[in-house]
Write an enzyme that holds these catalytic residues in place. Structure first.
Site, mmCIF file in Angstrom:
data_model
loop_
_atom_site.group_PDB
_atom_site.id
_atom_site.type_symbol
_atom_site.label_atom_id
_atom_site.label_comp_id
_atom_site.label_asym_id
_atom_site.label_seq_id
_atom_site.Cartn_x
_atom_site.Cartn_y
_atom_site.Cartn_z
ATOM 1 N N LEU A 69 53.567 42.935 55.313
ATOM 2 C CA LEU A 69 52.379 42.712 54.543
ATOM 3 C C LEU A 69 51.786 44.142 54.323
ATOM 4 C CD1 LEU A 69 52.454 40.175 56.425
ATOM 5 C CD2 LEU A 69 50.086 39.928 55.211
ATOM 6 N N ALA A 70 52.331 45.055 55.103
ATOM 7 C CA ALA A 70 51.737 46.786 55.122
ATOM 8 C C ALA A 70 51.608 47.126 53.678
ATOM 9 C CB ALA A 70 52.409 47.427 56.078
ATOM 10 N N ALA A 71 50.784 47.976 53.287
ATOM 11 C CA ALA A 71 50.827 48.399 51.883
ATOM 12 C C ALA A 71 49.396 49.096 51.633
ATOM 13 C CB ALA A 71 50.970 47.347 50.728
ATOM 14 N N TYR A 114 48.534 51.019 41.419
ATOM 15 C CA TYR A 114 48.575 49.956 42.360
ATOM 16 C C TYR A 114 49.290 48.896 41.952
ATOM 17 C CZ TYR A 114 47.789 45.886 45.171
ATOM 18 O OH TYR A 114 47.903 44.706 45.798
ATOM 19 N N LYS A 173 53.501 47.851 43.448
ATOM 20 C CA LYS A 173 53.671 46.630 43.865
ATOM 21 C C LYS A 173 54.833 45.770 43.163
ATOM 22 C CE LYS A 173 52.132 44.537 46.876
ATOM 23 N NZ LYS A 173 52.593 44.564 48.408
ATOM 24 N N ASN A 209 44.024 35.682 44.551
ATOM 25 C CA ASN A 209 42.823 36.687 45.239
ATOM 26 C C ASN A 209 42.705 35.486 46.500
ATOM 27 O OD1 ASN A 209 42.562 37.409 42.366
ATOM 28 N ND2 ASN A 209 41.204 38.994 43.344
ATOM 29 N N ARG A 269 31.268 50.824 38.746
ATOM 30 C CA ARG A 269 32.293 49.823 39.333
ATOM 31 C C ARG A 269 33.236 49.440 38.364
ATOM 32 N NH1 ARG A 269 30.496 47.412 44.302
ATOM 33 N NH2 ARG A 269 28.325 48.127 45.226
#
Length: 331
Positions: free
Chosen positions: A84-86, A152, A156, A181, A275
């Protein structure tokens, strides 16, 4: 099937993260011997694994997946590896895309290569629904085209392909899990649900958001973690990419309205232009087809959106609002 994990040696990379720590909780509860690889932090914060580290139920390893030697040592002796590291923040990927390639793509290569060397029984690699981009067809199945609408997302996609290449080239038993999500207690304040709740519990009269039109498929974190375990247990999931989602969508605007109702607030929703994502980068619709996960493993989400949001709201009210830790949990 809970007996599957009894005394099994399992590595979780990114174990102090939001989903990673929930996965560790679930594995410990099912009797696994967990080794947790977490990114080194110079301030010695113990994070969400503190209770496991204090009780000795989890073996902690600090390091960085960009360091092949550290990864190799962490993988050694493990039967199953959950990777899961990312780097996960989309906005920062616009500023520092090379760091995302180094961590997400090269880091995944290091994990897969170590799993091959140590003959690991199953590598479960974590993807993201962001790789699909804005839905061309909905609900989104695993055959939907991949659309890199941010650095990103591109990193992935590269990481997913790297993991799967080890299945095709070396027959390493790999499963790519693609969560939509995920939300719940412990999630970073950079994510939309805790960002809204943090403002509501602070008594804000206005909730500042980016675009409110995009829709998302929100899965409660314990359901996502259970999906990881179910797919790791399923022989038919080897060599497959599998979605984890509820199959239901809600717009960000409607989500904010639901959260104001749950918290009893009268706050207004306003657009904060800072945003907004760059033009062409916003993913307008994400809705999962979770049929393959059900078919291969029998997994299905159990927590309703309202109940999950209520639990998340309680956690933020109890652990964040009005406490010293809130200074480190800013929106």
């Amino acid at each position: 099937m809970n007996g599957h994990w009894k005394n099994r040696k399992v590595l979780v990379t990114g174990a102090e993260g939001f989903i990673g720590s929930a996965l560790v909780d679930l594995l410990v509860g099912r009797g696994a011997r967990v080794r947790a690889l977490s990114h080194y932090k110079p301030y010695a914060e113990r994070g969400f694994l503190a209770h496991h580290l204090e009780s000795g139920t989890v073996e902690a390893v600090t390091g960085d997946v960009r360091d092949a030697g550290v990864v190799d040592e962490a993988v050694a002796g493990c039967d199953t590896v959950f990777h899961l590291a990312a780097l996960i923040g989309i906005p920062y990927s616009y500023r520092a895309p090379e760091s995302y390639v180094a961590t997400n793509v090269v880091g995944t290569h290091h994990v897969a290569a170590a799993c091959r060397r140590h003959a690991v029984g199953r590598l479960v690699h974590t993807s993201t629904s962001e790789v699909y981009g804005t839905a061309r067809t909905a609900p989104i199945s695993e055959s939907h085209p991949l659309q890199p609408q941010s650095p990103y997302s591109a990193s992935k996609i590269g990481a997913d392909m790297m993991a799967l290449s080890y299945w095709h080239a070396f027959e390493l038993p790999v499963t790519v899990v693609r969560p939509f999500n995920t939300y719940g207690p412990r999630q970073s304040a950079r994510a939309v649900i805790p960002a809204i709740l943090r403002q509501l519990h602070a008594g804000a009269e206005e909730i500042r958001l980016g675009s409110t039109s995009p829709t998302r498929d929100f899965t409660y974190v314990t359901d996502t973690a259970a999906g990881f375990l179910a797919l790791a247990e399923a022989p038919a999931a080897v060599g497959r990419t599998v979605n984890l989602g509820t199959g239901e969508e809600i717009s960000i605007g409607d989500l904010a309205a639901l959260l104001t109702e749950i918290t009893g607030s009268a706050a207004r929703i306003v657009t904060d232009t800072s945003r907004l994502r760059p033009a062409g980068s916003e993913v307008e619709r994400l809705l999962s087809d979770n049929g393959l996960a059900r078919e291969l493993s029998g997994w299905r989400p159990e927590m309703s959106l309202r109940d999950g949001l209520t639990e998340t709201s309680r956690w933020i009210a109890e652990h964040v609002t009005g406490r010293p830790a809130a200074q480190r949990y800013q929106v």
